[in-house]
Design an enzyme around this catalytic site. Structure first.
Site, PDB file in Angstrom:
ATOM      1  N   LYS A   1       0.821  -1.155   0.118  1.00 42.58           N
ATOM      2  CA  LYS A   1       0.026  -0.053   0.270  1.00 42.58           C
ATOM      3  C   LYS A   1       0.811   0.862  -0.276  1.00 42.58           C
ATOM      4  CE  LYS A   1      -3.771   2.107   3.479  1.00 42.58           C
ATOM      5  NZ  LYS A   1      -4.251   2.092   3.923  1.00 42.58           N
TER       6      LYS A   1
ATOM      7  N   GLU B   1      11.190  -4.603   4.341  1.00 41.23           N
ATOM      8  CA  GLU B   1      10.958  -5.812   3.474  1.00 41.23           C
ATOM      9  C   GLU B   1      10.616  -6.086   2.115  1.00 41.23           C
ATOM     10  OE1 GLU B   1       9.229  -4.930   6.481  1.00 41.23           O
ATOM     11  OE2 GLU B   1       9.425  -6.515   8.291  1.00 41.23           O
TER      12      GLU B   1
ATOM     13  N   GLY C   1      -4.169  -1.974   5.609  1.00 38.02           N
ATOM     14  CA  GLY C   1      -3.777  -3.553   5.156  1.00 38.02           C
ATOM     15  C   GLY C   1      -4.743  -4.586   5.963  1.00 38.02           C
ATOM     16  N   ARG C   2      -5.076  -5.116   6.993  1.00 39.00           N
ATOM     17  CA  ARG C   2      -5.135  -6.675   6.894  1.00 39.00           C
ATOM     18  C   ARG C   2      -6.648  -6.176   6.429  1.00 39.00           C
ATOM     19  NH1 ARG C   2      -4.434  -2.654  10.986  1.00 39.00           N
ATOM     20  NH2 ARG C   2      -5.625  -2.317  12.577  1.00 39.00           N
TER      21      ARG C   2
ATOM     22  N   GLU D   1      -3.945  -7.323  15.565  1.00 39.06           N
ATOM     23  CA  GLU D   1      -3.440  -5.775  14.508  1.00 39.06           C
ATOM     24  C   GLU D   1      -4.915  -5.139  15.147  1.00 39.06           C
ATOM     25  OE1 GLU D   1       0.358  -4.991  12.038  1.00 39.06           O
ATOM     26  OE2 GLU D   1      -1.832  -4.527  10.655  1.00 39.06           O
TER      27      GLU D   1
ATOM     28  N   HIS E   1      -3.874 -34.332  18.094  1.00 43.15           N
ATOM     29  CA  HIS E   1      -1.599 -34.602  18.628  1.00 43.15           C
ATOM     30  C   HIS E   1      -1.350 -33.618  19.058  1.00 43.15           C
ATOM     31  CE1 HIS E   1      -4.135 -38.405  17.154  1.00 43.15           C
ATOM     32  NE2 HIS E   1      -4.832 -37.136  15.991  1.00 43.15           N
TER      33      HIS E   1
ATOM     34  N   LYS F   1       9.345  -0.722  13.724  1.00 42.70           N
ATOM     35  CA  LYS F   1       9.058  -0.299  12.145  1.00 42.70           C
ATOM     36  C   LYS F   1      11.083   0.910  11.810  1.00 42.70           C
ATOM     37  CE  LYS F   1       5.541  -1.477   9.319  1.00 42.70           C
ATOM     38  NZ  LYS F   1       4.561  -0.212   8.849  1.00 42.70           N
TER      39      LYS F   1
HETATM   40  O1  F6P Z   1       2.579  -4.564   9.537  1.00 39.59           O
HETATM   41  C1  F6P Z   1       2.150  -3.198   9.447  1.00 39.59           C
HETATM   42  C2  F6P Z   1       1.620  -2.988   8.257  1.00 39.59           C
HETATM   43  O2  F6P Z   1       1.245  -1.852   8.470  1.00 39.59           O
HETATM   44  C3  F6P Z   1       0.289  -3.395   7.921  1.00 39.59           C
HETATM   45  O3  F6P Z   1      -0.886  -3.097   8.188  1.00 39.59           O
HETATM   46  C4  F6P Z   1       0.050  -4.072   6.682  1.00 39.59           C
HETATM   47  O4  F6P Z   1      -0.931  -5.193   5.881  1.00 39.59           O
HETATM   48  C5  F6P Z   1       1.836  -4.047   5.967  1.00 39.59           C
HETATM   49  O5  F6P Z   1       2.580  -3.556   7.057  1.00 39.59           O
HETATM   50  C6  F6P Z   1       2.426  -3.627   5.076  1.00 39.59           C
HETATM   51  O6  F6P Z   1       2.180  -2.853   4.432  1.00 39.59           O
HETATM   52  P1  F6P Z   1       2.014  -2.539   2.877  1.00 39.59           P
HETATM   53  O7  F6P Z   1       0.857  -3.186   2.092  1.00 39.59           O
HETATM   54  O8  F6P Z   1       2.238  -0.421   3.202  1.00 39.59           O
HETATM   55  O9  F6P Z   1       3.677  -2.889   2.544  1.00 39.59           O
END
Ligand code: F6P
Length: 548
Positions: A207, A213, A268-269, A354, A385, A513
């Site tokens: 987003k 990452e 995001g979620r 979250e 199990h 972060k």
């Molecule tokens: O982990 C936090 C977060 O902000 C989530 O809410 C989001 O889905 C994720 O990082 C990834 O963010 P982006 O889509 O901006 O890379």
């Protein structure tokens, strides 16, 4: 603004809990032959049986009273009409718009018809998916695309990955979809080893287009592409992006037409229904993606319009609060008896933790109660199990949601009946348990001596009276999977509303972060770390020494 503890239904529930604490669920079944029927409700292809809960009519009436007093009706209206219910970020929360019915023409938010934007994006996705599957989209050496790698993390990874896996029986054979999330180089290295750059397309889902990452993995993918026959000029044939930050995506080398938009009003979620779901659409085809949206929409309509007494997300949300705040439950388990849904707990974990891992009311005051529980789980029967022992005899109360289809996509002899039998027997065992007398008799029947009976029987006692919900559907299809995930989204919102918190921001994630970047800079430079705590200094030194 309310603190839930001030609500009269909350106080009445605290009193009522003392009355019902010693009541065994099994005795409630004995007293009321219609209990199962009474505590079953249906919507959007799902049936919820919530009869195996520590509730009677009074409990349920008070829980419904609680959601009403907490203002759920107004909160639902606020969400569906695009009010800025995410108050700390001053944003609407409109994942429901992503799956709105085609019959709805507009949903105006801050002067913009968001439905028009949603539909344009779906069309853009449809074209992309069609071009890939028809072979019209070609790689730099004019070959068809055989593999798509989605790179993203958090909400830009979990939802699409879980849904793509859940819909395995619907997958198209011609293109394989892979997911990369972790900054650990082992993740992308493992995937790249299987791929040919000439026939691979990467979809970078972020987003913000600013998540460390994702950007690091996107750069690694581009480096690999360039080192293995690709060129800067052909990056646009092999890379697409889903982002609200078009500038950054273009700077990466994406062609503008290969950038799919995202909006501020989708968290995001909650974003798998947007172009973040592109990997799902590629995996199962656009028709199935529309069916997924349709299933979610059916659950939205149920949530928006059904009386609270029959409303699945409302009932499940209120029951969760009952256990967290009135029975001190710390965790909540999700146990799908469906192999393809095995990763679902991870998605709902992010969605819920979250969203409701918060300690402040909407007005900023500290909460006086526990909020979101730890969500965990995994597929049955495997978990039986592993961790089910703790569910049955551990000291903690863990409410469970069992989720199962009535029919399998892969019927083999009696496998599905066995699977289903295990699902039912787990909820039954959690409720009925085993008394000391039953344990003793069992041992006597097995020929144990009186001394053995006395010594062993206490270990075999299972207290029972442990609550669970059972969610059933005919089959896991795009519609029912969509409805199921939407159900958990709304359940999360119901609980957040009862607690009076904002379920749609995530400020806590930010600190990690920021500190992560600071420590990274220290690892790769000769910085003076003496102001840091001794433990962090020592750990940094250990890393530097190993690198040297
Ligand atoms: O982990 C936090 C977060 O902000 C989530 O809410 C989001 O889905 C994720 O990082 C990834 O963010 P982006 O889509 O901006 O890379």
């Amino acid at each position: 603004m309310h603190s839930p503890t001030q609500l009269s239904a909350w106080q009445a529930l605290a009193e009522h809990q003392k009355e019902i604490d010693s009541v065994e669920m099994k005795s409630l079944f004995e007293k009321d032959k219609n209990r199962a029927e009474k505590y079953t409700t249906k919507a959007a292809g799902w049936t919820l049986d919530y009869a195996k809960n520590r509730v009677n009519e009074k409990t349920l009436a008070l829980l419904i009273e609680l959601v009403k007093e907490a203002g759920l009706e107004t909160a639902i209206k606020g969400m569906f009409s695009g009010e800025h219910i995410n108050n700390t970020e001053d944003r609407s929360v409109l994942h429901i718009a992503l799956r709105a019915s085609q019959a709805q023409e507009s949903l105006m938010v801050d002067g913009v018809n968001v439905l028009a934007e949603v539909r344009d994006t779906l069309e853009q996705m449809g074209k992309f998916v069609q071009q890939l599957h028809s072979g019209e989209w070609r790689g730099y050496s004019d070959q068809r695309i055989t593999d798509v790698v989605s790179i993203g993390i958090g909400g830009s990874y979990l939802g699409p990955k879980v849904v793509a896996e859940a819909l395995t029986p619907y997958k198209k054979d011609d293109i394989k979809v892979h997911f990369v999330a972790n900054i650990d180089g082992s993740d992308i290295t493992g995937k790249l080893k299987q791929l040919n750059p000439e026939t691979t397309v990467f979809v970078i889902s972020s987003k913000t287009f600013g998540t460390l990452e994702t950007l690091s993995n996107a750069n690694a993918a581009r480096d690999w592409f360039l080192a293995n026959g690709g060129s800067q000029e052909t990056v646009s044939k092999h890379f697409a992006a889903v982002s609200s930050n078009v500038e950054k995506a273009v700077a990466f080398g994406m062609a503008k037409e290969n950038i799919f938009p995202m909006w501020d009003w989708v968290g995001g979620r909650y974003s798998l229904w947007s172009a973040i779901g592109l990997p799902v659409a590629i995996a199962v085809g656009m028709d199935n993606f529309y069916a997924l949206l349709d299933g979610a929409h059916q659950m939205d309509e149920h949530f928006r319009t059904a009386p609270f007494e029959e409303n699945i997300p409302v009932i499940m949300g209120a029951l969760g609060v009952w256990y967290i705040n009135f029975h001190n439950a710390q965790t909540h388990a999700l146990i799908p008896y469906d192999h393809y849904l095995r990763a679902m707990p991870a998605h709902i974990q992010q969605l819920d933790m979250e969203s409701n891992g918060k300690a402040n009311l909407l007005n900023g005051d500290g909460v006086e109660t526990d909020t979101g529980p730890i969500i965990w789980g995994g597929a049955g029967t495997n978990g039986q199990h592993a961790y089910h022992q703790l569910l049955h005899q551990g000291t903690r109360l863990v409410p469970v949601d069992f989720i199962a289809p009535l029919a399998s996509h892969n019927p083999i002899k009696d496998h599905h009946a066995q699977l289903f039998a295990n699902c039912l027997s787990q909820s039954q065992a959690l409720m009925v348990g085993k008394t000391l007398e039953q344990a003793k008799q069992e041992l006597r029947d097995a020929g144990a001596t009186p001394e053995q009976v006395e010594a062993i029987a206490p270990h075999k006692v299972i207290k029972g009276n442990r609550p669970s919900n059972t969610l059933l559907t005919d089959k896991m299809t795009p519609e029912t999977v969509g409805a199921l995930i939407a159900l958990y989204e709304h359940r999360t919102f119901v609980q957040g509303t009862i607690w009076g918190i904002n379920s749609f921001d995530q400020w806590g994630v930010e600190l990690g972060k920021v500190l992560g970047t600071d420590i990274f800079n220290r690892l790769v430079s000769d910085s003076d770390n003496s102001a840091l705590d001794a433990s962090t200094q020592a750990l940094i030194n250990a890393f530097k020494k190993a690198q040297a």
